[in-house]
Design a protein around this motif. Structure first.
Motif, short mmCIF file in Angstrom:
data_model
loop_
_atom_site.label_atom_id
_atom_site.label_comp_id
_atom_site.label_asym_id
_atom_site.label_seq_id
_atom_site.Cartn_x
_atom_site.Cartn_y
_atom_site.Cartn_z
N UNK A 25 0.83 -1.20 0.00
CA UNK A 25 0.00 0.00 0.00
C UNK A 25 0.87 1.25 0.00
N UNK A 26 0.20 2.39 -0.27
CA UNK A 26 0.87 3.68 -0.35
C UNK A 26 1.98 3.67 -1.39
N UNK A 27 1.67 3.07 -2.52
CA UNK A 27 2.66 2.93 -3.59
C UNK A 27 1.92 2.79 -4.92
N UNK A 28 2.66 2.93 -6.01
CA UNK A 28 2.06 2.73 -7.33
C UNK A 28 2.01 1.24 -7.65
N UNK A 29 1.11 0.89 -8.55
CA UNK A 29 0.93 -0.50 -8.95
C UNK A 29 0.61 -0.52 -10.44
N UNK A 30 1.23 -1.42 -11.17
CA UNK A 30 0.98 -1.56 -12.60
C UNK A 30 0.05 -2.75 -12.82
N UNK A 31 -1.03 -2.51 -13.51
CA UNK A 31 -2.04 -3.55 -13.74
C UNK A 31 -1.45 -4.71 -14.53
N UNK A 32 -1.70 -5.93 -14.02
CA UNK A 32 -1.22 -7.14 -14.66
C UNK A 32 -2.38 -7.84 -15.37
N UNK A 33 -2.03 -8.77 -16.24
CA UNK A 33 -3.04 -9.55 -16.94
C UNK A 33 -3.89 -10.31 -15.93
N UNK A 34 -5.21 -10.24 -16.06
CA UNK A 34 -6.12 -10.92 -15.14
C UNK A 34 -6.53 -10.08 -13.95
N UNK A 35 -5.99 -8.86 -13.83
CA UNK A 35 -6.37 -7.97 -12.73
C UNK A 35 -7.71 -7.30 -12.99
N UNK A 36 -8.44 -7.05 -11.93
CA UNK A 36 -9.56 -6.11 -11.95
C UNK A 36 -9.55 -5.42 -10.59
N UNK A 104 -18.89 -14.02 -2.62
CA UNK A 104 -17.75 -14.50 -3.41
C UNK A 104 -18.21 -15.41 -4.54
N UNK A 105 -18.94 -16.47 -4.19
CA UNK A 105 -19.39 -17.40 -5.21
C UNK A 105 -20.56 -16.80 -5.97
N UNK A 106 -20.88 -17.40 -7.12
CA UNK A 106 -22.00 -16.89 -7.91
C UNK A 106 -23.32 -16.95 -7.14
N UNK A 107 -23.48 -17.98 -6.30
CA UNK A 107 -24.72 -18.08 -5.51
C UNK A 107 -24.80 -16.98 -4.46
N UNK A 148 -27.66 -2.78 -9.90
CA UNK A 148 -27.42 -4.02 -9.16
C UNK A 148 -26.86 -5.09 -10.10
N UNK A 149 -27.38 -5.15 -11.33
CA UNK A 149 -26.89 -6.12 -12.31
C UNK A 149 -25.43 -5.88 -12.64
N UNK A 150 -25.09 -4.61 -12.90
CA UNK A 150 -23.71 -4.27 -13.25
C UNK A 150 -22.76 -4.58 -12.08
N UNK A 151 -23.16 -4.22 -10.86
CA UNK A 151 -22.31 -4.46 -9.70
C UNK A 151 -22.15 -5.95 -9.41
N UNK A 152 -23.21 -6.72 -9.61
CA UNK A 152 -23.13 -8.16 -9.39
C UNK A 152 -22.14 -8.79 -10.37
N UNK A 153 -22.20 -8.37 -11.61
CA UNK A 153 -21.28 -8.90 -12.62
C UNK A 153 -19.85 -8.47 -12.33
N UNK A 154 -19.71 -7.28 -11.80
CA UNK A 154 -18.37 -6.79 -11.46
C UNK A 154 -17.74 -7.64 -10.36
N UNK A 155 -18.58 -8.15 -9.44
CA UNK A 155 -18.06 -8.95 -8.33
C UNK A 155 -17.74 -10.38 -8.73
N UNK A 156 -18.29 -10.85 -9.84
CA UNK A 156 -18.05 -12.23 -10.26
C UNK A 156 -16.57 -12.46 -10.55
N UNK A 158 -15.17 -15.11 -12.18
CA UNK A 158 -14.93 -15.69 -13.50
C UNK A 158 -15.30 -14.67 -14.57
N UNK A 159 -14.32 -13.96 -15.08
CA UNK A 159 -14.58 -12.91 -16.05
C UNK A 159 -14.98 -13.46 -17.41
N UNK A 160 -14.63 -14.72 -17.69
CA UNK A 160 -15.10 -15.35 -18.92
C UNK A 160 -16.62 -15.52 -18.88
N UNK A 161 -17.13 -15.86 -17.70
CA UNK A 161 -18.58 -16.00 -17.53
C UNK A 161 -19.27 -14.65 -17.71
N UNK A 162 -18.63 -13.60 -17.18
CA UNK A 162 -19.19 -12.26 -17.33
C UNK A 162 -19.25 -11.87 -18.81
#
Length: 219
Positions: A25-36, A104-107, A148-156, A158-162
């Protein structure tokens, strides 16, 4: 008692997120593949819901250092993008104590989503008491469900499922985030309903849960 009912009962119990290494924390971070953003927030703070702090701090840095790109859409960050990971504030720590249930899980996300939309019918009663006109109430109900739909998908996780869900909605509605308000009105009026009846229908349908998806969370 089936699995879905059990999840409803334990929703206020603290849920563990996936195991990750801490992000400095309190530092810069470069986005990596698979990050959200929620994933990065989990790495940094042990809480995926504090991603808004990363957005705020990165946008503040952008004002004085253009190596930080402004984040205008919570769902869109790119590999190589530079973010700022701020320290936790006292306010954040208080929120940690309140956010004891992290879907955490889809359910679990489905339960969270249901809680957001089932309240719409009750909210509509208050809007009526406030003498809010029918069209405005329809827009408010639609917006609550849409967000709510957008936020739910954001929390999923598995981004392939999204992406699969977004592709389905794009083909069905012409929009990756589901039907627009205008789409619903046109579809309704094309069937011969009056505009006011369509507004009423949107309010009712906005608070309706999907038995198809909910049944997937049953034993």
């Amino acid at each position: 008692m089936n699995q879905f009912s059990k999840l409803l009962l334990v929703f206020i119990v603290h849920l563990s997120f996936y195991t990750v290494h801490s992000q400095e924390v309190n530092n810069s971070y470069v986005v990596q593949n698979g990050d959200w953003l929620s994933k990065i927030s989990q790495k940094a703070y042990g809480n995926p819901h504090l991603y808004y702090r990363i957005i705020e701090s990165t946008n503040e840095k952008h004002l004085v250092d253009n190596s930080f790109q402004r984040i205008s859409d919570v769902r869109k960050i790119r590999v190589g993008q530079k973010l700022w990971i701020p320290k936790k504030t006292t306010s954040d720590k208080k929120k940690d104590a309140v956010l004891v249930a992290i879907p955490v899980t889809d359910c679990e996300i489905r339960i969270w989503y249901n809680y957001q939309i089932v309240a719409i019918s009750e909210l509509n009663k208050n809007w009526i008491q406030q003498k809010i006109d029918l069209k405005t109430r329809a827009i408010k109900a639609y917006t609550l469900r849409h967000n709510a739909r957008i936020n739910a998908r954001f929390m999923m996780q598995n981004k392939d499922s999204v992406r699969s869900i977004q592709n389905r909605d794009r083909k069905k509605y012409g929009n990756p985030d589901g039907p627009t308000f205008e789409y619903l009105i046109k579809k309704c009026t094309d069937k011969g309903s009056t505009t006011n009846d369509c507004y009423k229908d949107i309010i009712v349908s906005s608070s309706r849960v999907s038995t198809v998806y909910n049944n997937r969370c049953k034993d």
